[in-house]
Structure formats: C-alpha cells, structure tokens
Design an enzyme around this catalytic site. Structure first.
Site, PDB file in Angstrom:
ATOM      1  N   ASP A   1       0.126   5.479   1.131  1.00 63.08           N
ATOM      2  CA  ASP A   1      -1.153   5.642   0.433  1.00 63.08           C
ATOM      3  C   ASP A   1      -1.950   6.870   0.884  1.00 63.08           C
ATOM      4  O   ASP A   1      -3.063   7.089   0.422  1.00 63.08           O
ATOM      5  CB  ASP A   1      -2.007   4.370   0.599  1.00 63.08           C
ATOM      6  CG  ASP A   1      -2.212   3.981   2.045  1.00 63.08           C
ATOM      7  OD1 ASP A   1      -1.473   4.469   2.924  1.00 63.08           O
ATOM      8  OD2 ASP A   1      -3.122   3.171   2.306  1.00 63.08           O
TER       9      ASP A   1
ATOM     10  N   GLU B   1       0.325   4.222  17.406  1.00 63.01           N
ATOM     11  CA  GLU B   1       0.452   5.661  17.692  1.00 63.01           C
ATOM     12  C   GLU B   1       0.440   5.902  19.197  1.00 63.01           C
ATOM     13  O   GLU B   1       1.278   6.617  19.743  1.00 63.01           O
ATOM     14  CB  GLU B   1      -0.708   6.455  17.056  1.00 63.01           C
ATOM     15  CG  GLU B   1      -0.798   6.368  15.542  1.00 63.01           C
ATOM     16  CD  GLU B   1      -1.627   5.198  15.035  1.00 63.01           C
ATOM     17  OE1 GLU B   1      -1.931   4.269  15.819  1.00 63.01           O
ATOM     18  OE2 GLU B   1      -1.984   5.219  13.839  1.00 63.01           O
TER      19      GLU B   1
HETATM   20  N1  UDP Z   1       2.872  -1.631   5.362  1.00 59.69           N
HETATM   21  C1  UDP Z   1       4.051  -2.332   5.547  1.00 59.69           C
HETATM   22  N2  UDP Z   1       4.009  -3.720   5.602  1.00 59.69           N
HETATM   23  C2  UDP Z   1       2.841  -4.420   5.482  1.00 59.69           C
HETATM   24  C3  UDP Z   1       1.637  -3.699   5.308  1.00 59.69           C
HETATM   25  C4  UDP Z   1       1.693  -2.314   5.259  1.00 59.69           C
HETATM   26  O1  UDP Z   1       5.113  -1.720   5.636  1.00 59.69           O
HETATM   27  O2  UDP Z   1       2.869  -5.670   5.542  1.00 59.69           O
HETATM   28  C5  UDP Z   1       2.910  -0.147   5.294  1.00 59.69           C
HETATM   29  C6  UDP Z   1       2.062   0.447   4.166  1.00 59.69           C
HETATM   30  O3  UDP Z   1       2.826   0.584   2.982  1.00 59.69           O
HETATM   31  C7  UDP Z   1       1.607   1.770   4.757  1.00 59.69           C
HETATM   32  C8  UDP Z   1       1.535   1.488   6.255  1.00 59.69           C
HETATM   33  O4  UDP Z   1       2.355   0.355   6.496  1.00 59.69           O
HETATM   34  O5  UDP Z   1       2.545   2.801   4.509  1.00 59.69           O
HETATM   35  C9  UDP Z   1       0.115   1.197   6.730  1.00 59.69           C
HETATM   36  O6  UDP Z   1      -0.408   0.110   5.993  1.00 59.69           O
HETATM   37  P1  UDP Z   1      -1.835   0.157   5.268  1.00 59.69           P
HETATM   38  O7  UDP Z   1      -1.916   1.382   4.437  1.00 59.69           O
HETATM   39  O8  UDP Z   1      -2.067  -1.153   4.626  1.00 59.69           O
HETATM   40  O9  UDP Z   1      -2.780   0.289   6.556  1.00 59.69           O
HETATM   41  P2  UDP Z   1      -4.172   1.036   6.731  1.00 59.69           P
HETATM   42  O10 UDP Z   1      -4.114   2.337   6.038  1.00 59.69           O
HETATM   43  O11 UDP Z   1      -5.164   0.124   6.122  1.00 59.69           O
HETATM   44  O12 UDP Z   1      -4.294   1.150   8.207  1.00 59.69           O
HETATM   45 MN    MN Z   2      -3.127   3.091   4.486  1.00 61.22          MN
END
Ligand code: UDP
Ligand code: MN
Length: 241
Positions: free
Chosen positions: A107, A190
């Site tokens: 995203d 990270e």
């Molecule tokens: N993601 C995943 N499994 C999950 C939730 C998220 O593989 O159950 C992936 C998601 O597609 C993204 C990354 O992990 O590429 C981070 O997730 P998210 O964007 O929801 O996190 P945020 O940006 O809110 O920290």
């Molecule tokens: Mn995200």
C-alpha cells in the site's frame, strides 16, 4: 551490469489486494534490473496475482507463507513477517551478492528515483519516509554525512527508528551475517532485523541528498465502508427512477 534490486512485497487476501498490487507493479515496470518478490501471507499463491505477475512482464517470484496461528491471536499482530521471512530466505539462497534487498509494502507510494538511490548499497542505506506517524515524516538525522540519530514519532526504545520502506540492504552484507532474521514482534520488525545484521550507525549509507528528500510514502488505503459513513444518506435510491 547494474546490481539487481530485490523488491519484497508482503501482501494478503482482502478486497484491496489486486488494486494495490496492480498500482505498485505498474510503478515497478518503470525500473531497470528489478526482481519483484510478491510474498503472500496465505497457504497458497492466488491465481489472480499470478496472472497479474505474468502480465506485467517483470522478473518475479511468487511465494505463499501463512502467518502461524499463534501470532494472529496476539493483541498487536506482527503483520507481514512470515512472508517477509520467506522472501529473505529466498534472497539469501538465490540473490546475487551485488544485489540489494528492499522491503516495500503493497500500500506504499514510491517515486521511481528512489531505486537509483538505493541501487549501489553495500551495507544498509537509509532515507526519509513520508506520511508516517505523528511527525508526518520519519528520518535519520545526519551530521557530517553520517547518521547520528533518528527523528521518528514512535521511538519506543528502538536503536533503529525506521520504517520498513526507509532502508535497503546489500545482499552480500546479509549473506555475511550469522543469523539474519525478522522478529515476530509488532512494531519492532525493522529494529530487530537491522540488529540481526549487526549494523552500527556509522555503517549506514546516507541517501536522498543527505536524507533531505522524501521519495517514498507510508500511504494507507481506507477500507471501503469508511467512505459510506462520511457521505450524507442517499434519499434517491430507486424511488425516483
Ligand atoms: N500484511 C500481511 N498480512 C496481514 C496484514 C498485512 O502480509 O495479515 C502485509 C500488508 O499487505 C502490507 C504489510 O504487511 O504489505 C504491512 O501491513 P499494513 O499495511 O496493514 O500495515 P501498516 O501500514 O498499517 O503498518
Ligand atoms: Mn501499510
């Protein structure tokens, strides 16, 4: 030859998945010498993603590695760790020593110029990430060309206060480490990964004009129902036709 950039994108099944990966994948087609690892958090590769990958024409690897159930039950779920770990393993085994590993969530939004910034990374290179947390930007603090600390809205006792999209790592450097890994600890993925590389601040390679330019953003996609809540009720459904 230019070093290959291994872009690791964790992803999972939800209504936005195809839209996110289409947008990101089409951005990546603008970049030379790239290999896209799409790592699904699921028991099997989605056919719709497989056909997207074939259509794009990029070199790619499609993986599927579900998150173990124990972590899904935690209060703060370590999202995207099982699948990133699988991709890390792949890069350790198959990646060229002169290549570069970069984690890019499905995203996020990225300026393709960032790939040329990271292309010649030997250890770990870093740059700012926009639209993240309370401070709007997260960035290494640079003095005399070296990272001396971090500016980040969520320090949380971390040695490396960076977002996943804020760094890239030389594949040869990863291979030299005893036990490179990413912990299943939400918020510390990270920091834990960079610590597992035995990184110190003085090893960090500063990019994006001394960390003064934002070339990647931690954008997030709203879930669809959010939109409906913000709109006034529709009084014209069907009865005026
Ligand atoms: N993601 C995943 N499994 C999950 C939730 C998220 O593989 O159950 C992936 C998601 O597609 C993204 C990354 O992990 O590429 C981070 O997730 P998210 O964007 O929801 O996190 P945020 O940006 O809110 O920290
Ligand atoms: Mn995200």
């Amino acid at each position: 030859r230019l070093p290959i950039i291994y872009v690791v994108t964790p992803t999972y099944r939800r209504p936005e998945m195809v839209a996110e990966l289409t947008r990101l994948g089409q951005t990546l087609t603008m970049v030379k010498r790239i290999h896209w690892l799409v790592a699904e958090d699921s028991p099997a590769c989605s056919p719709v993603i497989a056909s997207l990958l074939h259509r794009l024409g990029l070199p790619f690897t499609h993986l599927a590695t579900p998150m173990p159930e124990v972590y899904r039950r935690e209060r703060y779920v370590p999202r995207g760790v099982s699948n990133r770990r699988a991709a890390l393993q792949w890069v350790k085994e198959e990646g060229h020593d002169h290549g570069v590993l970069f984690f890019l969530d499905d995203d996020n939004a990225i300026d393709v110029r960032l790939f040329e910034e990271m292309r010649h990374t030997k250890t770990v290179s870093m740059w700012p990430v926009g639209l993240i947390g309370d401070y709007t930007v997260s960035s290494p603090v640079v003095r005399d060309g070296k990272v001396v600390s971090f500016y980040d809205g969520w320090p949380a006792g971390r040695k490396f206060q960076v977002d996943m999209a804020g760094f890239a790592v030389g594949v040869g450097y990863i291979k030299k480490q005893k036990r490179p890994t990413m912990p299943y600890i939400a918020g510390y993925e990270e920091d834990g990964f960079l610590k597992s590389l035995n990184l110190t601040l003085k090893d960090i390679e500063v990019r994006a004009n001394g960390c003064t330019e934002v070339l990647v953003w931690h954008t997030r996609t709203a879930k669809n129902p959010t939109r409906a809540i913000r709109l006034p009720p529709d009084k014209h459904t069907h009865d005026n036709i």
